[in-house]
Design a protein around this motif. Structure first.
Motif, PDB file in Angstrom:
ATOM      1  N   ALA A 258       0.824  -1.224   0.000  1.00 33.73           N
ATOM      2  CA  ALA A 258       0.000   0.000   0.000  1.00 33.73           C
ATOM      3  C   ALA A 258       0.848   1.259   0.000  1.00 33.73           C
ATOM      4  N   LEU A 259       1.583   1.481  -1.106  1.00 33.16           N
ATOM      5  CA  LEU A 259       2.303   2.738  -1.314  1.00 33.16           C
ATOM      6  C   LEU A 259       1.514   3.501  -2.364  1.00 33.16           C
ATOM      7  N   HIS A 260       0.925   4.610  -1.994  1.00 32.74           N
ATOM      8  CA  HIS A 260       0.080   5.341  -2.929  1.00 32.74           C
ATOM      9  C   HIS A 260       0.761   6.641  -3.319  1.00 32.74           C
ATOM     10  N   PHE A 261       1.172   6.712  -4.591  1.00 33.85           N
ATOM     11  CA  PHE A 261       1.866   7.912  -5.070  1.00 33.85           C
ATOM     12  C   PHE A 261       0.833   9.005  -5.338  1.00 33.85           C
ATOM     13  N   GLN A 262       1.039  10.163  -4.730  1.00 35.75           N
ATOM     14  CA  GLN A 262       0.080  11.263  -4.892  1.00 35.75           C
ATOM     15  C   GLN A 262       0.360  12.066  -6.152  1.00 35.75           C
ATOM     16  N   ARG A 263       1.596  12.444  -6.335  1.00 40.85           N
ATOM     17  CA  ARG A 263       2.009  13.152  -7.556  1.00 40.85           C
ATOM     18  C   ARG A 263       3.528  13.123  -7.626  1.00 40.85           C
ATOM     19  N   LEU A 264       4.043  13.481  -8.811  1.00 39.10           N
ATOM     20  CA  LEU A 264       5.489  13.612  -8.980  1.00 39.10           C
ATOM     21  C   LEU A 264       5.848  15.085  -8.882  1.00 39.10           C
ATOM     22  N   LYS A 265       6.993  15.365  -8.303  1.00 42.03           N
ATOM     23  CA  LYS A 265       7.450  16.749  -8.181  1.00 42.03           C
ATOM     24  C   LYS A 265       7.809  17.300  -9.563  1.00 42.03           C
ATOM     25  N   ASP A 266       7.484  18.564  -9.778  1.00 43.21           N
ATOM     26  CA  ASP A 266       7.887  19.266 -10.996  1.00 43.21           C
ATOM     27  C   ASP A 266       9.164  20.021 -10.635  1.00 43.21           C
ATOM     28  N   LYS A 267      10.324  19.433 -10.984  1.00 41.56           N
ATOM     29  CA  LYS A 267      11.590  19.899 -10.415  1.00 41.56           C
ATOM     30  C   LYS A 267      12.361  20.810 -11.358  1.00 41.56           C
ATOM     31  N   LEU A 268      13.209  21.650 -10.772  1.00 40.86           N
ATOM     32  CA  LEU A 268      14.101  22.525 -11.535  1.00 40.86           C
ATOM     33  C   LEU A 268      15.012  21.710 -12.442  1.00 40.86           C
ATOM     34  N   GLY A 269      15.628  20.697 -11.890  1.00 41.02           N
ATOM     35  CA  GLY A 269      16.524  19.822 -12.654  1.00 41.02           C
ATOM     36  C   GLY A 269      16.248  18.388 -12.243  1.00 41.02           C
ATOM     37  N   ASN A 270      17.242  17.504 -12.480  1.00 44.07           N
ATOM     38  CA  ASN A 270      17.067  16.125 -12.045  1.00 44.07           C
ATOM     39  C   ASN A 270      15.775  15.553 -12.598  1.00 44.07           C
ATOM     40  N   ARG A 271      15.487  15.909 -13.850  1.00 39.73           N
ATOM     41  CA  ARG A 271      14.152  15.659 -14.374  1.00 39.73           C
ATOM     42  C   ARG A 271      13.966  14.238 -14.913  1.00 39.73           C
ATOM     43  N   SER A 272      15.035  13.561 -15.259  1.00 44.95           N
ATOM     44  CA  SER A 272      14.852  12.187 -15.727  1.00 44.95           C
ATOM     45  C   SER A 272      14.479  11.272 -14.561  1.00 44.95           C
ATOM     46  N   ASN A 273      14.833  11.720 -13.353  1.00 46.47           N
ATOM     47  CA  ASN A 273      14.509  10.953 -12.144  1.00 46.47           C
ATOM     48  C   ASN A 273      13.132  11.386 -11.638  1.00 46.47           C
ATOM     49  N   ALA A 274      12.333  10.442 -11.206  1.00 49.36           N
ATOM     50  CA  ALA A 274      11.031  10.794 -10.631  1.00 49.36           C
ATOM     51  C   ALA A 274      11.179  10.961  -9.120  1.00 49.36           C
ATOM     52  N   SER A 275      10.525  11.987  -8.575  1.00 51.81           N
ATOM     53  CA  SER A 275      10.481  12.161  -7.115  1.00 51.81           C
ATOM     54  C   SER A 275       9.014  12.278  -6.730  1.00 51.81           C
ATOM     55  N   ALA A 276       8.547  11.330  -5.924  1.00 57.36           N
ATOM     56  CA  ALA A 276       7.110  11.232  -5.647  1.00 57.36           C
ATOM     57  C   ALA A 276       6.762  11.741  -4.262  1.00 57.36           C
ATOM     58  N   GLU A 277       5.536  12.217  -4.134  1.00 58.54           N
ATOM     59  CA  GLU A 277       4.904  12.336  -2.819  1.00 58.54           C
ATOM     60  C   GLU A 277       4.130  11.039  -2.637  1.00 58.54           C
ATOM     61  N   VAL A 278       4.252  10.452  -1.470  1.00 59.39           N
ATOM     62  CA  VAL A 278       3.666   9.116  -1.301  1.00 59.39           C
ATOM     63  C   VAL A 278       2.946   9.007   0.040  1.00 59.39           C
ATOM     64  N   GLU A 279       1.862   8.259   0.030  1.00 55.06           N
ATOM     65  CA  GLU A 279       1.192   7.936   1.290  1.00 55.06           C
ATOM     66  C   GLU A 279       1.238   6.430   1.505  1.00 55.06           C
ATOM     67  N   PHE A 280       1.498   6.058   2.736  1.00 48.98           N
ATOM     68  CA  PHE A 280       1.480   4.642   3.117  1.00 48.98           C
ATOM     69  C   PHE A 280       0.173   4.382   3.840  1.00 48.98           C
ATOM     70  N   ASP A 281      -0.556   3.390   3.368  1.00 51.68           N
ATOM     71  CA  ASP A 281      -1.860   3.104   3.953  1.00 51.68           C
ATOM     72  C   ASP A 281      -1.822   1.700   4.542  1.00 51.68           C
ATOM     73  N   ASP A 282      -1.272   1.613   5.753  1.00 54.59           N
ATOM     74  CA  ASP A 282      -1.127   0.303   6.371  1.00 54.59           C
ATOM     75  C   ASP A 282      -0.174  -0.567   5.536  1.00 54.59           C
ATOM     76  N   ALA A 283       0.929   0.034   5.120  1.00 55.40           N
ATOM     77  CA  ALA A 283       1.863  -0.686   4.237  1.00 55.40           C
ATOM     78  C   ALA A 283       2.670  -1.707   5.042  1.00 55.40           C
ATOM     79  N   TYR A 284       2.904  -2.848   4.424  1.00 59.07           N
ATOM     80  CA  TYR A 284       3.725  -3.908   5.043  1.00 59.07           C
ATOM     81  C   TYR A 284       5.173  -3.430   5.140  1.00 59.07           C
TER      82      TYR A 284
END
Ligand SMILES: Cc1cc2nc3c(=O)[nH]c(=O)nc-3n(C[C@H](O)[C@H](O)[C@H](O)COP(=O)(O)OP(=O)(O)OC[C@H]3O[C@@H](n4cnc5c(N)ncnc54)[C@H](O)[C@@H]3O)c2cc1C
Length: 553
Positions: A258-284
């Protein structure tokens, strides 16, 4: 009146532009790198590093880097029928970089299969490769770094580490979205930062509830990069306090965790890499280290990610200097190549000196990591200098990238040129893994925790810089500041000087004194101006620095 004979009649003729900077031997054209590798015990790897440098300097690699950063990762939150997906799609160019870097062992070559550190000069060899990769594509290096560094934290959970290591050290990149035991290789990420705090992880609100041998994690992380990693080291509050956990993308029964990605950051650089906001919902999750020992556990990882930040920034500085030199050698203004004009030569030589010092500094630090297990002195050096080196080198890179861009004039400012991307990329290494002030606080902490060890490191630096201009005075200032009443307020000044002193020591030990001397004179004895080109370098020094920096191509 007839037209000037030197003006081409074809309006589309392109002249006085530099040839593309590609098909470059990133090792063979970098004398400072060759010397730093040899000085730090890895001379035997020169042939392999040469092959690596030729491969990574190919035109196709630079083109691939452009593609990976133009075709951005895309988040799929749900499938068409509303079921959660939480997957991120990357361009094939990104996967190709991952496959190459994993294939070369950049994600694990400093570790043995049993989780112990690999024998020297594993760190130095890896750093040389990492530094070359940083001259081409930076985004994919985030999961590469995190995977490598995470092994240090996994030492706190030997059973789990033993299970994971065969997948971690594998040289096969396996991007499939499958449980890690089914894959040929795996990568790891890390989630510490929350909305209310990144530096102060004690403020984490993510909660962990024990569930038999495992835990259930509920909460959020404000930045969690490389979200398609197979598992993440995460901090959460357990009954016994802040604790480190491993959260895999799949539960042991094969269902998606239960890793729920909310959105990806819109970054200045480092754009090929994804950086997520994530919520854990009772994650193992599985615990790594004792309850309440989360910070200590994750710090073992973070010390290594900080080292990588500095290596990558040194690589970016190298790329910027090489591109500036290349262009100015081929571009004439007022009838004379730019690289032949006195003021431009002063700018270029000053940048070359800064970049060479950054490289010498990080490679010597990697040597300390290589030797730390068998030498308390080297362990103390790594402890005190890692935050100082990260501070200085990561902060130097953006300013140098900017100046290099200006050397290319308008050409440097357009997105088609790699320098624009480099410039946008450069600040991130100073921000993540502990921002500037936090690095200075960490130096103070190291000094306060074990003053004898720290003093021994300073004594060693004193020996290594004996006779260099400004070294003794710099050392006195560092000691007085770090032990003084207002240590925290003046820490930036002391830490910058500490890193510069260590750079002078590294140059003195590894390269010809002819580089260490002008570095010490312009950075220790004198205060350097706010911009490049302000160091008082002699004509012979300038010529020497420029010819060392890049052969004529
Ligand atoms: C592209 C990107 C990717 C990232 N990926 C990840 C990831 O995968 N996992 C993860 O956990 N985090 C990630 N981060 C988050 C990053 O590690 C944090 O942003 C960073 O640690 C700083 O935390 P913060 O943003 O909360 O800033 P704050 O903690 O609010 O700090 C703000 C500023 O205050 C300074 N400061 C803090 N304390 C003091 C003090 N006592 N005295 C003086 N100054 C102080 C800091 O140096 C900083 O400059 C990522 C960030 C970026 C930009």
């Amino acid at each position: 009146m007839s037209a000037r004979s030197d003006i081409p009649s074809d309006v589309h003729a392109v002249f006085n532009q530099s040839p593309p900077f590609e098909n470059v031997d990133l090792f063979g054209t970098d004398r400072a790198l060759q010397e730093a590798v040899a000085a730090n015990g890895a001379a035997g790897a020169a042939a392999e590093l040469g092959a690596f440098g030729r491969r990574w300097g190919e035109a196709s690699m630079f083109e691939r880097a452009r593609q990976a950063n133009e075709h951005l990762p895309r988040l799929s939150t749900f499938d068409p029928k509303g079921r959660r997906l939480d997957t991120v799609e990357f361009h094939p160019a990104y996967h190709a970089f991952m496959a190459d870097s994993v294939g070369a062992g950049l994600h694990a070559s400093t570790w043995r299969l049993d989780g112990a550190v690999a024998a020297a000069p594993a760190e130095v060899e890896r750093a040389a490769r990492f530094y070359m990769v940083a001259q081409v594509e930076n985004g994919h290096m985030c999961p590469i770094t995190m995977t490598s560094a995470a092994v240090a934290a996994l030492a706190a959970a030997p059973g789990l580490r033993a299970a994971l290591m065969p997948k971690i050290v594998s040289r096969g990149y396996d991007p499939r979205f499958r449980p890690w035991p089914e894959k040929s290789g795996m990568t790891l990420g890390m989630g510490m930062t929350e909305k209310q705090g990144g530096t102060d992880v004690r403020a984490n609100t993510t909660r962990a509830m024990r569930d038999g041998e495992a835990y259930r994690i509920t909460g959020h992380k404000w930045f969690m990069s490389a979200p398609m990693s197979d598992a993440f080291l995460v901090l959460a509050q357990a009954a016994g306090g802040l604790t480190c956990f491993l959260i895999p993308r799949f539960r042991p029964d094969g269902s998606v965790n239960a890793l729920h990605f909310q959105r990806l950051k819109d970054k200045l650089g480092n754009r090929s890499n994804a950086s997520a906001e994530v919520e854990f919902d009772d994650a193992y999750a599985q615990r790594v280290g004792g309850e309440g020992e989360g910070i200590r556990t994750i710090l073992a990882m973070v010390q290594r990610t900080r080292l990588d930040c500095a290596i990558a920034s040194a690589g970016m500085m190298r790329a910027a200097v090489a591109r500036a030199l290349h262009h100015t050698r081929h571009r004439a203004v007022f009838g004379k190549p730019l690289a032949g004009q006195p003021m431009m030569r002063a700018v270029l030589a000053d940048m070359a000196l800064e970049a060479e010092a950054a490289l010498a500094l990080v490679m010597r630090l990697c040597r300390a990591f290589d030797l730390a297990k068998s030498s308390p002195a080297e362990a103390a050096r790594a402890r005190l200098l890692t935050p100082a080196v990260k501070y200085l080198v990561c902060k130097a890179a953006p300013a140098l990238a900017y100046e290099a861009m200006e050397c290319l004039g308008g050409n440097g400012y357009v997105e088609e040129d790699a320098l624009a991307r480099l410039y946008r990329e450069a600040p991130v290494n100073a921000i993540w893994e502990g921002s500037g002030n936090v690095m200075c606080l960490d130096v103070l902490r190291a000094f306060a925790r074990d003053r004898d060890a720290a003093r021994a490191v300073l004594d060693e630096l004193a020996r290594e810089t004996r006779g260099l201009p400004g070294a003794t005075e710099t050392l006195d200032t560092i000691t007085a500041t770090l032990t003084g009443d207002a240590a925290e307020a003046h820490a930036r000044m002391a830490v910058e000087r500490l890193a510069r002193l260590a750079a002078a020591a590294a140059l003195n030990a590894g390269g010809p004194a002819i580089v260490a001397e002008p570095f010490a004179r312009s950075r220790l004895a004198q205060s350097h101006g706010a911009t490049y080109g302000t160091a008082a370098l002699g004509a012979a020094e300038t010529t020497m620095l420029l010819s060392r920096a890049l052969p004529e191509m």
